[in-house]
Motif scaffolding. Structure first.
Motif, PDB file in Angstrom:
ATOM      1  N   ARG A   1      10.037   2.516  21.079  1.00  0.00           N
ATOM      2  CA  ARG A   1       9.014   2.578  20.030  1.00  0.00           C
ATOM      3  C   ARG A   1       8.331   3.939  19.953  1.00  0.00           C
ATOM      4  O   ARG A   1       7.448   4.134  19.117  1.00  0.00           O
ATOM      5  CB  ARG A   1       7.980   1.478  20.251  1.00  0.00           C
TER       6      ARG A   1
ATOM      7  N   SER B   1       7.016  -0.439   9.047  1.00  0.00           N
ATOM      8  CA  SER B   1       6.075   0.676   8.973  1.00  0.00           C
ATOM      9  C   SER B   1       6.085   1.325   7.591  1.00  0.00           C
ATOM     10  O   SER B   1       7.112   1.385   6.917  1.00  0.00           O
ATOM     11  CB  SER B   1       6.443   1.734  10.017  1.00  0.00           C
TER      12      SER B   1
ATOM     13  N   GLU C   1       7.448   1.222  26.443  1.00  0.00           N
ATOM     14  CA  GLU C   1       8.141   0.875  25.193  1.00  0.00           C
ATOM     15  C   GLU C   1       8.970   2.064  24.702  1.00  0.00           C
ATOM     16  O   GLU C   1       8.709   2.612  23.639  1.00  0.00           O
ATOM     17  CB  GLU C   1       7.141   0.533  24.084  1.00  0.00           C
TER      18      GLU C   1
ATOM     19  N   SER D   1      -1.042  -0.947  12.074  1.00  0.00           N
ATOM     20  CA  SER D   1      -0.555  -1.769  13.190  1.00  0.00           C
ATOM     21  C   SER D   1      -0.501  -1.010  14.510  1.00  0.00           C
ATOM     22  O   SER D   1       0.471  -1.108  15.252  1.00  0.00           O
ATOM     23  CB  SER D   1       0.834  -2.334  12.860  1.00  0.00           C
ATOM     24  N   GLY D   2      -1.527  -0.199  14.776  1.00  0.00           N
ATOM     25  CA  GLY D   2      -1.609   0.515  16.043  1.00  0.00           C
ATOM     26  C   GLY D   2      -0.733   1.742  16.152  1.00  0.00           C
ATOM     27  O   GLY D   2      -0.561   2.276  17.247  1.00  0.00           O
ATOM     28  N   GLU D   3      -0.155   2.203  15.036  1.00  0.00           N
ATOM     29  CA  GLU D   3       0.705   3.395  15.078  1.00  0.00           C
ATOM     30  C   GLU D   3      -0.119   4.648  15.379  1.00  0.00           C
ATOM     31  O   GLU D   3      -1.253   4.771  14.934  1.00  0.00           O
ATOM     32  CB  GLU D   3       1.428   3.581  13.737  1.00  0.00           C
TER      33      GLU D   3
ATOM     34  N   TYR E   1       5.336   3.743  17.306  1.00  0.00           N
ATOM     35  CA  TYR E   1       5.344   2.564  16.454  1.00  0.00           C
ATOM     36  C   TYR E   1       4.987   1.371  17.336  1.00  0.00           C
ATOM     37  O   TYR E   1       5.863   0.676  17.848  1.00  0.00           O
ATOM     38  CB  TYR E   1       6.730   2.350  15.842  1.00  0.00           C
ATOM     39  N   ALA E   2       3.693   1.133  17.526  1.00  0.00           N
ATOM     40  CA  ALA E   2       3.231   0.099  18.451  1.00  0.00           C
ATOM     41  C   ALA E   2       3.777  -1.287  18.107  1.00  0.00           C
ATOM     42  O   ALA E   2       4.014  -2.097  18.999  1.00  0.00           O
ATOM     43  CB  ALA E   2       1.704   0.065  18.493  1.00  0.00           C
ATOM     44  N   SER E   3       4.017  -1.549  16.825  1.00  0.00           N
ATOM     45  CA  SER E   3       4.544  -2.849  16.403  1.00  0.00           C
ATOM     46  C   SER E   3       5.985  -2.738  15.915  1.00  0.00           C
ATOM     47  O   SER E   3       6.468  -3.625  15.217  1.00  0.00           O
ATOM     48  CB  SER E   3       3.670  -3.428  15.287  1.00  0.00           C
ATOM     49  N   GLY E   4       6.637  -1.643  16.245  1.00  0.00           N
ATOM     50  CA  GLY E   4       8.005  -1.419  15.786  1.00  0.00           C
ATOM     51  C   GLY E   4       8.024  -0.677  14.455  1.00  0.00           C
ATOM     52  O   GLY E   4       7.014  -0.631  13.751  1.00  0.00           O
TER      53      GLY E   4
END
Length: 183
Positions: free
Chosen positions: A106, A152, A103, A130-132, A145-148
């Motif tokens: 990200r 955030s 990714e 969110s997994g950051e 940024y696992a979810s973008g």
């Protein structure tokens, strides 16, 4: 100026050509830099990545470019300058190699204008969701940024506040492309 005493640099501009704000055509920006006496000026994409050769310190070059941009374009933007010789170390110290491979848009390298607060990553991690993931390596911040990054809580204003000075980020693809341009 003799080109033999000049150093190769990277200047990163923050917040230009985003959503119609702080517009700066890259050809015009390259000409502006050349007008400062900088040599071998090259840019990469519209987000303000400039490679150049010049004499001076990081802070002097940052002030010189920020002043020239304000005078010429009428925009006050943060300018972060690093020696090109330091760039390969950022790549080597990337704490998220797996995410960078899968990714690359990200994973962000963040560089601050002044010395990074020693606890910047730790304090930013309190806002991670969110997994950051956030890590600090030498003078750099790394954010996955696992979810973008769109939703955030790790916003530019928060980055600046907790880092202690303006921060600009570049995604992994851009980091690699700048490294390729350095040669």
């Amino acid at each position: 100026m003799s080109s033999q005493s000049q150093v190769r640099w990277i200047a990163l501009l923050r917040g230009i050509n985003v959503g119609g704000h702080n517009k700066m055509p890259m050809a015009e920006l390259r000409n502006l830099c050349a007008g400062l006496g900088w040599q071998n000026v090259a840019t990469y994409i519209q987000s303000g990545n400039i490679l150049f050769s010049a004499e001076g310190s990081t802070s002097a070059l940052e002030k010189q470019l920020a002043g020239a941009i304000a005078s010429h374009f009428g925009h006050r933007v943060s300018v972060i300058v690093r020696p090109a010789a330091a760039w390969p170390l950022y790549i080597e110290l990337n704490p998220f190699p797996e995410a960078s491979a899968s990714e690359p848009n990200r994973v962000m390298l963040g560089l601050a204008q002044k010395s990074l607060a020693a606890d910047a990553a730790e304090r930013l991690s309190e806002f991670a969701a969110s997994g950051e993931s956030i890590a600090q390596r030498t003078d750099s911040l790394w954010i996955h940024y696992a979810s973008g990054s769109a939703r955030s809580k790790i916003t530019p204003a928060l980055l600046d506040r907790l880092a202690g000075s303006p921060v600009t980020t570049r995604n992994w693809r851009t980091v690699l492309k700048i490294n390729e341009m350095i040669g």
